[in-house]
Motif scaffolding. Structure first.
Motif, PDB file in Angstrom:
ATOM      1  N   THR A   1       2.928  -1.197   4.327  1.00  0.00           N
ATOM      2  CA  THR A   1       2.643   0.187   3.968  1.00  0.00           C
ATOM      3  C   THR A   1       3.925   1.002   3.933  1.00  0.00           C
ATOM      4  N   ASN A   2       4.034   1.825   2.930  1.00  0.00           N
ATOM      5  CA  ASN A   2       5.141   2.765   2.795  1.00  0.00           C
ATOM      6  C   ASN A   2       4.842   3.627   1.583  1.00  0.00           C
TER       7      ASN A   2
ATOM      8  N   LEU B   1       8.760   0.316  -5.418  1.00  0.00           N
ATOM      9  CA  LEU B   1       9.830  -0.604  -5.038  1.00  0.00           C
ATOM     10  C   LEU B   1       9.329  -2.027  -4.863  1.00  0.00           C
ATOM     11  N   GLN B   2       8.188  -2.341  -5.438  1.00  0.00           N
ATOM     12  CA  GLN B   2       7.571  -3.640  -5.179  1.00  0.00           C
ATOM     13  C   GLN B   2       8.466  -4.815  -5.563  1.00  0.00           C
ATOM     14  N   ASP B   3       9.224  -4.719  -6.630  1.00  0.00           N
ATOM     15  CA  ASP B   3      10.085  -5.834  -7.021  1.00  0.00           C
ATOM     16  C   ASP B   3      11.216  -6.044  -6.009  1.00  0.00           C
ATOM     17  N   VAL B   4      11.833  -4.962  -5.573  1.00  0.00           N
ATOM     18  CA  VAL B   4      12.923  -5.031  -4.600  1.00  0.00           C
ATOM     19  C   VAL B   4      12.411  -5.555  -3.265  1.00  0.00           C
TER      20      VAL B   4
ATOM     21  N   THR C   1       0.319  -7.866  -4.827  1.00  0.00           N
ATOM     22  CA  THR C   1      -0.737  -6.914  -5.172  1.00  0.00           C
ATOM     23  C   THR C   1      -0.231  -5.563  -4.709  1.00  0.00           C
ATOM     24  N   ALA C   2      -0.205  -4.598  -5.608  1.00  0.00           N
ATOM     25  CA  ALA C   2       0.264  -3.255  -5.261  1.00  0.00           C
ATOM     26  C   ALA C   2      -0.863  -2.263  -5.508  1.00  0.00           C
ATOM     27  N   VAL C   3      -1.076  -1.382  -4.515  1.00  0.00           N
ATOM     28  CA  VAL C   3      -2.171  -0.421  -4.592  1.00  0.00           C
ATOM     29  C   VAL C   3      -1.651   0.969  -4.236  1.00  0.00           C
ATOM     30  N   LEU C   4      -1.918   1.910  -5.112  1.00  0.00           N
ATOM     31  CA  LEU C   4      -1.611   3.313  -4.857  1.00  0.00           C
ATOM     32  C   LEU C   4      -2.878   3.990  -4.361  1.00  0.00           C
TER      33      LEU C   4
ATOM     34  N   ILE D   1       0.866  -1.178   0.000  1.00  0.00           N
ATOM     35  CA  ILE D   1       0.000   0.000   0.000  1.00  0.00           C
ATOM     36  C   ILE D   1       0.900   1.224   0.000  1.00  0.00           C
ATOM     37  N   GLY D   2       0.821   2.002  -1.071  1.00  0.00           N
ATOM     38  CA  GLY D   2       1.618   3.215  -1.194  1.00  0.00           C
ATOM     39  C   GLY D   2       0.730   4.423  -1.379  1.00  0.00           C
ATOM     40  N   GLY D   3       1.334   5.593  -1.307  1.00  0.00           N
ATOM     41  CA  GLY D   3       0.603   6.832  -1.508  1.00  0.00           C
ATOM     42  C   GLY D   3       1.226   7.974  -0.732  1.00  0.00           C
ATOM     43  N   ARG D   4       0.802   9.149  -1.053  1.00  0.00           N
ATOM     44  CA  ARG D   4       1.329  10.364  -0.448  1.00  0.00           C
ATOM     45  C   ARG D   4       1.018  10.437   1.039  1.00  0.00           C
TER      46      ARG D   4
END
Length: 181
Positions: A82-83, A89-92, A104-107, A9-12
């Motif tokens: 979360t970050n 950076l999901q692959d790393v 699963t990646a969610v912005l 979970i990413g985002g500002r």
């Protein structure tokens, strides 16, 4: 052993990442779904900042690898992480987990007014201009830089529980997944 799964979970700042993760945690607990929640910001939170002073150290990734290995030993296979930049950076980060997880990646996205209000509440009523401007710049950078396979969820008019239900739907963790479980 079950294949690992991870939800990044990413985002500002102020978009609701941590709050959504907590609401998802509550939803998964209520459904008795085994999972782990890790706040990525805490994996390399120090002064001076390790990623600035020693970028080659990859401290967040190393700490994630260590923590995830311990959770795997206990039988966990689902991770909520979360970050802000996790979606970039999901692959790393997935590689740091060491076991080729299903990703699963969610912005999470929100407008300037909604995030300013959330940041103001979090800081006790005062919002430094620099923090607001940084959040806005980060939102633009994330929105243009994430890959096409990253889901986007606009949080402006959603409760944390609404966001959690969307996240659960994207992962399928509340439904049986015979190909994984």
């Amino acid at each position: 052993m079950l294949r690992s799964e991870v939800l990044f979970i990413g985002g500002r700042s102020g978009v609701g990442k941590s709050t959504a993760a907590e609401a998802l945690h509550d939803l998964l607990v209520a459904a008795d779904v085994r999972h782990v929640v890790i706040e990525g910001d805490a994996l390399d939170l120090a002064h001076p900042a390790p990623h600035v002073e020693h970028p080659e150290a990859h401290l967040a990734e190393r700490n994630l690898a260590t923590m995830w290995a311990r959770y795997r030993e206990l039988g966990h296979h689902r991770l909520v992480y979360t970050n802000t930049s996790s979606v970039l950076l999901q692959d790393v980060l997935a590689a740091a987990m060491g076991d080729e997880p299903l990703v699963t990646a969610v912005l999470l996205r929100a407008g300037d007014a909604a995030t300013a209000d959330r940041l103001r509440r979090r800081s006790g009523g005062r919002l430094p201009v620099a923090q607001s401007e940084h959040s806005t710049r980060t939102a633009g950078r994330l929105d243009t830089a994430v890959r096409g396979d990253v889901a986007r969820v606009d949080t402006d008019d959603l409760t944390p529980e609404d966001v959690a239900r969307r996240l659960a739907s994207l992962t399928g963790w509340l439904s049986p997944r015979p190909d994984v479980d």
